[in-house]
Scaffold this active site. Structure first.
Site, PDB file in Angstrom:
ATOM      1  N   ASP A 165       0.849  -1.189   0.000  1.00  7.94           N
ATOM      2  CA  ASP A 165       0.000   0.000   0.000  1.00  7.94           C
ATOM      3  C   ASP A 165       0.886   1.240   0.000  1.00  7.94           C
ATOM      4  OD1 ASP A 165      -2.618  -0.882  -0.087  1.00  7.94           O
ATOM      5  OD2 ASP A 165      -2.613  -1.382   2.034  1.00  7.94           O
TER       6      ASP A 165
ATOM      7  N   GLU B 249      -7.257  12.884   6.528  1.00  9.59           N
ATOM      8  CA  GLU B 249      -7.405  13.782   5.384  1.00  9.59           C
ATOM      9  C   GLU B 249      -8.621  14.688   5.559  1.00  9.59           C
ATOM     10  OE1 GLU B 249      -7.029  10.572   5.263  1.00  9.59           O
ATOM     11  OE2 GLU B 249      -5.592   9.924   3.735  1.00  9.59           O
TER      12      GLU B 249
ATOM     13  N   LYS C  88     -17.118  15.167  -2.087  1.00 10.26           N
ATOM     14  CA  LYS C  88     -15.692  15.301  -2.444  1.00 10.26           C
ATOM     15  C   LYS C  88     -15.162  13.885  -2.618  1.00 10.26           C
ATOM     16  CE  LYS C  88     -13.106  15.222   1.936  1.00 10.26           C
ATOM     17  NZ  LYS C  88     -14.162  14.818   2.881  1.00 10.26           N
TER      18      LYS C  88
END
Length: 671
Positions: free
Chosen positions: A301, A342, A387
């Site tokens: 990842d 985030e 978003k």
């Protein structure tokens, strides 16, 4: 991993000595066919000596040397097992006398019932407050807390665990430092994570690896072959007038069979799992450790493995006709209920830029998922704000990127810097782009270069768009990448690589990673992840560090190299012993064999005794190497083979000649 107990272990530990002699019992001795031959030879030698087959002093001396050889092999295994028991003792301390406050449901008003942790059952709900020890493995279903996991991992820095995230898993024996949580128990009593760790490190559940089984079969075949050779020698000798005593035949057999590697093989297998645990990696079997050494492909990842995984919003880019404030406010609205770093950073950056909009009331928040790759909010007045990734937002707004050149250009500009673009839309109007920046970990490119030297292919998996993925892949130095990846893409990649005959390793922590972890040849699950991920993988990293997969590969290769090096050395020094003992047995009756007596040893008796003493002493001399492992240096398979043949092959032939000659000089004084 807290290993203070193990560190206090001495080479003359009482428990180790007891186990060394206890393993002389037939039910233990005959588990190792090679050393069982030495055990039987010891019995035959003492019987033959008492029956007058050889002089009493010589026979008893050989018996003692053979017995010591068996004891040294037992000692090697006992030391390796004791290291595991020392680690298990520290684990047991983490769960002693635990109590649990149980709940019948998630109603916060009820009074919990205090019971012993041993009475907990799967699916029970447990309330744990600050300062209390977590009584059982489970998943947090309500609340969040900082937890000290040092009792299990050895790492003193607290970690955050939170309900409804991929970091919701908790382990029995760890301590809640702040707040309070409700945990749903995931295992029945006696089957917890700690129970499994204790059983594994003590060796109770250690299964032999395929390579270990194959080597064991080879050693058994060699042993049977040499038994046949030795049994036929008296008949061959009688044809030329040579009579060989049973004592000398046993001595010859012990020198011929691969006793060195036979005595060290169990210790090498146990030590491999101990080395993995020392790196805070719990391998569910020895097979997993060795397979790691044969890995062809690493699936990594991007976030947390290649980059630090702390992506932060760093800029807003509104499209033409859209005000900066309008974009920031819309981004904030989509992020209020977003628990990811985030999402929180979007709110933080917008507030720093002066936005004061508050969380809307009576709104339906849309959580981010790997499948939809977007998040957002549906307002009470019917407005929908989202978003997410470019393609997800284009799908939401039903737009074609070919009709929005400005958006395409802005996304490519952000992606070309290695940052991640998030697109914001309100209803069917695209408002602009958020830039999320991350940083490549220091030294990661060099590690990938070393893996490439070893012939291991690295593939980066990321949810980023192809342009961002390509930029980060180039900077990190990976061989390939998968962009805009979903969980099923990981699974497909693993199956494709395996279809080509390759072994694949991957890291995962979420429930959606479980299928891929189960499919991979090495599935390294994060300790902080979900229970489903930990059960699917065949390794668990207690530090929850995705880069640990690179260390796991090195541990696996070290395990393979150690066994290969010691096997090479063992077989090589067997060759040297042939040149010592064969002339000693036959040189008198067959003078032509004197040419093989290249060491010019004192006498046939001293030659036999010297060879057997060396055969016994070499086992404890190699125990530290078997437990520590041969030092691993990244190189190709051919380079490793050449190095091992030079050091352990040539060295294995030369060293016995020198050692046996020195032993003979001392033995000759007494015989």
């Amino acid at each position: 991993m807290n290993s203070s107990h193990a560190n206090k272990m001495t080479i003359l530990n009482k428990e180790i000595i007891q186990q060394t002699f206890y393993k002389l019992l037939p039910q233990h001795a005959f588990r190792n066919p090679v050393m069982a031959c030495v055990w039987v030879g010891t019995v035959l030698t003492v019987v033959a000596t008492l029956m007058g087959s050889t002089s009493l002093g010589f026979g008893l001396l050989l018996t003692l040397i053979l017995l010591v050889t068996v004891l040294f092999a037992n000692y090697a295994e006992a030391v390796a097992e004791a290291k595991g028991r020392g680690q298990a003792a520290s684990l047991r301390q983490a769960r002693e006398n635990l109590m649990a406050n149980t709940l019948t449901d998630l109603d916060s008003s009820q009074t919990p019932e205090l019971i012993s942790a041993n009475l907990l059952k799967k699916e029970d709900l447990v309330l744990i407050k600050a300062g209390e020890i977590i009584p059982a493995d489970g998943e947090i279903v309500r609340g969040f807390a900082t937890i000290n996991e040092s009792a299990v991992t050895g790492e003193s820095a607290p970690v955050l665990r939170e309900a409804n995230t991929d970091r919701s898993g908790v382990i029995a024996g760890t301590k809640v430092l702040t707040d309070q949580i409700v945990v749903r128990v995931s295992n029945e009593a006696g089957h917890s994570f700690l129970d499994k760790m204790i059983a594994l490190v003590e060796g109770a559940n250690r299964q032999k690896t395929p390579n270990e089984i194959a080597l064991g079969i080879l050693l058994n075949i060699m042993t049977i072959t040499f038994i046949v050779v030795v049994v036929t020698l008296p008949f061959i000798g009688s044809m030329v007038g040579i009579k060989i005593s049973v004592v000398l035949l046993v001595a010859l057999l012990v020198c011929l069979i691969p006793t060195t590697i036979g005595g060290l093989l169990p210790a090498i297998g146990i030590a491999g799992m101990n080395r993995a645990l020392k790196a805070n990696v719990l391998a569910k079997s020895g097979k997993a450790v060795e397979v790691a050494g044969d890995i062809d492909v690493l699936l990594l990842d991007k976030t947390g493995t290649i980059t630090y995984g702390d992506r932060q919003a760093t800029a807003f880019y509104p499209l033409t006709g859209i005000g900066m404030s309008e974009l920031r406010q819309a981004a904030m609205m989509t992020s209020f209920a977003d628990p990811t770093p985030e999402g929180k950073s979007v709110v933080s950056l917008a507030r720093e830029m002066g936005e004061t909009v508050q969380e809307p009331e009576q709104a339906a928040f849309i959580q981010f998922s790997a499948a939809t790759r977007l998040s957002g909010v549906d307002l009470a007045d019917g407005h929908q704000i989202r978003k997410g990734a470019l393609d997800a937002i284009l799908g939401f707004t039903e737009q074609d990127i070919r009709n929005n050149i400005e958006l395409k250009t802005r996304v490519e500009q952000v992606a070309s810097k290695g940052a991640t673009p998030l697109v914001v839309a309100a209803n069917h109007t695209i408002l602009g782009v958020i830039e999320l920046s991350d940083v490549i970990k220091q030294g990661i490119k060099e590690r990938f270069a070393l893996l490439r030297e070893m012939g291991i292919k690295t593939i980066m998996v990321t949810g980023d768009n192809p342009l961002t993925a390509a930029a980060i892949a180039a900077e990190a130095g990976v061989d390939d990448y998968i962009a805009e990846a979903r969980p099923e893409d990981k699974l497909a990649c693993i199956r494709n690589e395996q279809a080509e005959g390759k072994l694949v390793a991957m890291v995962g922590d979420g429930t959606n990673d479980a299928p891929a972890l189960a499919q991979a040849d090495i599935g390294l699950a994060m300790n902080s992840g979900t229970q489903a991920a930990k059960e699917a993988g065949n390794m668990v990293d207690l530090d929850s560090d995705p880069t640990k997969l690179l260390d796991v590969v090195e541990i696996g290769k070290q395990q393979l190299i150690t066994r290969g090096a010691l096997t090479t050395f063992s077989l090589a020094n067997d060759v040297s012993k042939y040149f010592v003992i064969l002339p000693a047995l036959f040189a008198v009756a067959v003078p032509q064999l004197e040419v093989l007596n290249i060491l010019h040893l004192g006498s046939p008796k001293s030659a036999v005794i010297s060879a057997l003493i060396f055969n016994a002493l070499i086992i404890p001399m190699l125990i530290p190497l078997a437990l520590r492992g041969v030092k691993f240096k990244p190189a190709s398979a051919l380079q490793l083979l050449r190095r091992n043949m030079l050091i352990y092959g040539v060295g294995g032939v030369v060293f016995p000649f020198i050692a046996i000659k020195l032993i003979d000089l001392m033995v000759a004084v007494w015989i």
